[in-house]
Write a protein that holds these residues in place. Structure first.
Motif, short mmCIF file in Angstrom:
data_model
loop_
_atom_site.label_atom_id
_atom_site.label_comp_id
_atom_site.label_asym_id
_atom_site.label_seq_id
_atom_site.Cartn_x
_atom_site.Cartn_y
_atom_site.Cartn_z
N LEU A 11 23.63 8.59 4.78
CA LEU A 11 22.70 8.80 4.72
C LEU A 11 22.72 9.58 6.32
O LEU A 11 21.76 10.68 6.10
N LEU A 12 23.06 9.04 6.90
CA LEU A 12 22.29 9.51 8.24
C LEU A 12 23.84 10.61 9.28
O LEU A 12 23.70 11.40 9.44
N HIS A 13 25.35 10.40 8.14
CA HIS A 13 26.04 11.49 8.75
C HIS A 13 26.34 13.08 7.38
O HIS A 13 26.14 14.35 8.19
N PHE A 14 26.20 12.23 6.62
CA PHE A 14 26.60 12.98 5.24
C PHE A 14 25.29 13.45 4.59
O PHE A 14 25.33 14.93 3.94
N ARG A 15 24.49 13.39 5.13
CA ARG A 15 23.00 13.52 3.63
C ARG A 15 21.71 13.81 4.87
O ARG A 15 20.35 13.80 4.58
N ASP A 16 22.04 14.48 6.03
CA ASP A 16 20.71 14.96 6.66
C ASP A 16 19.80 13.93 7.21
O ASP A 16 18.42 14.05 7.99
N LEU A 54 16.75 11.05 7.75
CA LEU A 54 15.88 9.97 6.95
C LEU A 54 14.66 10.54 7.35
O LEU A 54 14.10 10.78 8.58
N ALA A 55 13.32 10.14 6.63
CA ALA A 55 12.46 11.10 6.45
C ALA A 55 11.29 10.21 5.35
O ALA A 55 11.61 11.12 4.59
N PHE A 56 10.07 10.24 5.61
CA PHE A 56 9.67 10.23 4.58
C PHE A 56 8.37 12.05 4.45
O PHE A 56 7.37 12.04 3.19
N LYS A 57 8.41 12.40 5.28
CA LYS A 57 7.77 13.62 5.50
C LYS A 57 8.68 15.10 5.93
O LYS A 57 8.80 14.51 7.25
N SER A 58 9.10 16.01 5.03
CA SER A 58 10.35 16.81 5.48
C SER A 58 10.00 18.09 4.82
O SER A 58 10.16 17.92 3.18
N GLU A 59 10.39 19.37 5.22
CA GLU A 59 10.84 20.48 4.64
C GLU A 59 12.19 20.26 4.36
O GLU A 59 12.60 20.93 2.92
N ILE A 60 13.01 19.58 4.39
CA ILE A 60 14.22 19.16 3.95
C ILE A 60 13.63 17.48 2.82
O ILE A 60 14.21 16.66 3.43
N LYS A 61 14.08 17.94 2.14
CA LYS A 61 13.78 17.03 0.78
C LYS A 61 14.50 15.92 0.63
O LYS A 61 14.14 14.81 0.46
N GLN A 62 15.50 16.42 0.92
CA GLN A 62 16.89 15.50 0.82
C GLN A 62 16.43 14.26 1.80
O GLN A 62 16.61 13.34 1.55
N LYS A 63 15.81 14.24 3.07
CA LYS A 63 15.82 12.55 3.85
C LYS A 63 14.77 12.19 3.21
O LYS A 63 15.02 10.96 3.59
N ILE A 64 13.82 13.03 2.45
CA ILE A 64 12.96 12.33 2.18
C ILE A 64 13.62 11.20 0.74
O ILE A 64 13.54 10.15 0.56
N PHE A 65 14.46 11.74 -0.20
CA PHE A 65 15.06 10.60 -1.38
C PHE A 65 15.87 10.00 -0.62
O PHE A 65 16.23 8.63 -0.89
N ASN A 66 16.95 10.59 0.20
CA ASN A 66 17.60 9.20 1.18
C ASN A 66 16.65 7.97 1.68
O ASN A 66 17.88 6.75 2.40
N VAL A 67 15.60 7.50 1.57
CA VAL A 67 15.05 6.83 1.90
C VAL A 67 14.52 5.87 1.01
O VAL A 67 15.22 4.71 0.88
N HIS A 68 15.20 5.74 -0.24
CA HIS A 68 15.51 5.89 -1.92
C HIS A 68 16.62 4.80 -1.74
O HIS A 68 16.55 3.20 -1.30
#
Length: 222
Positions: free
Chosen positions: A35-40, A42-56
């Motif tokens: 999640l941190l190296h390959f998937r941008d 983590l974040a609950f609020k971000s313009e990069i929506k992938q970060k929101i998904f990564n919390v899941h």
């Protein structure tokens, strides 16, 4: 003599729980690298929506499955009184429940911000069913075994069912994680790459963790 020989070869829960703890470390490491190296990140609020998904996946795998597994094994791994073991079992399950709820919130938030439909895959059905049953199991166990607690004969009758349904729900959590990883693998069009290997090994280790936790329930304490 034959009985003594058979008992000497009886496997205890201790080596299995030690193996399960090593898997916890390995899965946590792989998920964080993924999640941190390959998937941008983590974040609950971000313009990069992938970060929101990564919390899941972070919360559902590490927070929900691993903590729930540790809670199940606590009766065999914690050298303490039964009351302390029971309290730790309850607390770890509560942490898993909160992590699961927040993890599901994160994926709903991700879907809603990108106008993606919710609850249309087998993974989502399994996941929602698992978290609902997990929450119900926790509430019933809290009032039956902790506060105010049922009478001893009632507790003795409820305990086998609590263990059985607990393991069924834990199995559902494992299945949810496996289908989720497969779903992510397909939707992300992963090729033969380091990321693909990490996702596959994470899935295999989650399966091994589930098997190890199941064994600790069956085996006597070492």
């Amino acid at each position: 003599m034959a009985n003594k020989s058979r008992s000497s070869f009886q496997l205890s829960a201790l080596p299995v729980t030690m193996f399960a703890h090593l898997i916890v470390i390995a899965v946590t490491t792989l998920v964080l690298v993924w999640l941190l190296h390959f998937r941008d990140g983590l974040a609950f609020k971000s313009e990069i929506k992938q970060k929101i998904f990564n919390v899941h996946p972070l919360l559902m795998i590490i927070g929900f499955i691993l903590f729930a597994g540790e809670a199940i094994m606590s009766y065999k791994t914690v050298p303490a009184t039964r009351k302390v073991q029971k309290g730790l079992h309850l607390m770890l399950h509560f942490i898993a429940l909160v992590a699961g709820i927040v993890g599901i919130y994160a994926v709903f938030k991700f879907h809603n911000e990108l106008n993606i439909p919710n609850l249309y895959t087998l993974h989502s059905w399994l996941g929602m069913g698992t978290i609902c049953l997990f929450g119900l199991q926790w509430v019933l166990a809290f009032f039956s075994f902790w506060w105010p607690g049922a009478q001893m004969p009632a507790k003795a009758g409820l305990a086998p069912w609590h263990i059985f349904f607990g393991m069924v729900i834990f199995l559902m959590a494992i299945l949810s994680a496996e289908t989720g990883l497969v779903e992510k693998f397909i939707f992300s069009s992963l090729q033969r790459s380091q990321e693909a290997l990490i996702v596959n090994f994470t899935g295999l280790l989650i399966l091994l963790f589930g098997i190890s936790v199941g064994l600790t329930v069956l085996l006597p304490r070492g």
